[in-house]
Scaffold this active site. Structure first.
Site, PDB file in Angstrom:
ATOM      1  N   THR A  14       7.257  -7.018 -13.625  1.00  0.00           N
ATOM      2  CA  THR A  14       8.338  -6.046 -13.632  1.00  0.00           C
ATOM      3  C   THR A  14       8.917  -5.888 -12.236  1.00  0.00           C
ATOM      4  O   THR A  14       8.169  -5.722 -11.263  1.00  0.00           O
ATOM      5  CB  THR A  14       7.827  -4.694 -14.152  1.00  0.00           C
ATOM      6  N   TYR A  58     -12.292  -3.407  -8.713  1.00  0.00           N
ATOM      7  CA  TYR A  58     -12.606  -1.979  -8.662  1.00  0.00           C
ATOM      8  C   TYR A  58     -11.376  -1.159  -8.271  1.00  0.00           C
ATOM      9  O   TYR A  58     -11.166  -0.060  -8.788  1.00  0.00           O
ATOM     10  CB  TYR A  58     -13.759  -1.730  -7.694  1.00  0.00           C
ATOM     11  N   GLU A  80      -1.769   4.445 -14.519  1.00  0.00           N
ATOM     12  CA  GLU A  80      -0.673   3.671 -15.108  1.00  0.00           C
ATOM     13  C   GLU A  80      -0.597   3.928 -16.610  1.00  0.00           C
ATOM     14  O   GLU A  80       0.489   4.137 -17.170  1.00  0.00           O
ATOM     15  CB  GLU A  80      -0.880   2.177 -14.854  1.00  0.00           C
ATOM     16  N   GLY A 126       0.501  -2.843 -19.762  1.00  0.00           N
ATOM     17  CA  GLY A 126      -0.459  -1.821 -19.345  1.00  0.00           C
ATOM     18  C   GLY A 126      -1.788  -1.924 -20.071  1.00  0.00           C
ATOM     19  O   GLY A 126      -2.650  -1.057 -19.947  1.00  0.00           O
TER      20      GLY A 126
END
Length: 255
Positions: free
Chosen positions: A34, A109, A118, A239
């Site tokens: 994106t 991590y 997010e 996501g």
């Protein structure tokens, strides 16, 4: 994160960052990025210790104009036309070692610490779209007439809108809980996954039903429900897909 052969499975990342003196040399490819075309700075997930799988990943910042860093074509998407989505290429791209973000080999991590935020953001957008679509469709159902009465007066349509209103209210209630947990520093990976998959699947269902209630007008791009229907589809994919979210929740149950 995303590559032609790797998405949610970070162990599949093939882009490498090899330490060479006071630099890292990057080689690899990213896709579905994106704002990849317009970005002046990208954060690249790369393998710095390949034999450690997902635990050998690091985050490296690469600036526009760095030799060896190029952008491919702008990808043509079904919806979300307002933002660009691009391919990125790294061919012996040398960046200063100071461009390392966080700790070497701790990229996994760092990502895990930020992904709940997010996913919460995606859930916020999903619920907002649901609420807006429901409001638009309720107004349409009150004003559009068929067989001498508003279409909202037909029991099937009234019941359908009642169901959607109930589900959106429940989604908002859980979302508000997650926002409070995030603000208090307590939002868990599992709760973020629950919010992400539930609200985005609901968004797709609400968008689809609202298009149907608009009839032929719902299929016209001049109507906001049509654009929302197109834009909503990706919500259950980026996501972390719905399936990945359920995997996270299932593991949280000890399964």
């Amino acid at each position: 994160m995303s590559e032609p052969g790797a998405g949610s499975d970070l162990a599949g990342v093939r882009t490498s960052a090899v330490r060479d003196g006071d630099s890292y040399v990057l080689n690899g490819q990213k896709t579905f990025i994106t704002n990849g075309e317009m970005a002046d700075l990208v954060v690249v997930v790369a393998k710095t210790t390949p034999d450690q799988g997902a635990h050998g990943l690091s985050l490296v910042a690469v600036e526009r104009g760095t030799p060896g860093f190029s952008r491919g074509r702008r990808l043509e998407k079904v919806g979300m036309k307002a933002n660009d989505t691009a391919e990125l290429f790294f061919d012996d791209c040398r960046v200063p070692a100071d461009n390392l973000i966080g700790t070497e080999n701790h990229g996994f991590y760092h990502l895990m610490a930020n992904l709940p935020r997010e996913r919460l953001g995606i859930a916020v957008a999903a619920v907002a779209v649901c609420e807006r679509l429901l409001a638009i469709t309720l107004e349409y159902a009150r004003s559009r007439e068929a067989f001498g009465r508003p279409i909202g007066k037909f029991q099937h349509n009234r019941f359908l809108l009642a169901e959607l209103d109930t589900e959106v209210t429940i989604a908002r209630t859980f979302l508000n809980h997650c926002v409070r947990e995030y603000n208090a520093g307590r939002l868990t990976v599992v709760d973020a996954a629950k919010a992400k998959w539930w609200t985005t699947e609901l968004q797709n269902r609400v968008a689809d039903r609202c298009v149907q209630l608009h009839g032929g007008y719902g299929y016209m791009l001049e109507y906001p429900v049509a654009k929302a229907w197109l834009n909503s589809r990706v919500q259950t994919i980026y996501g972390g897909t719905t399936e990945i979210m359920k995997e996270i929740i299932g593991r949280g149950l000890g399964l």
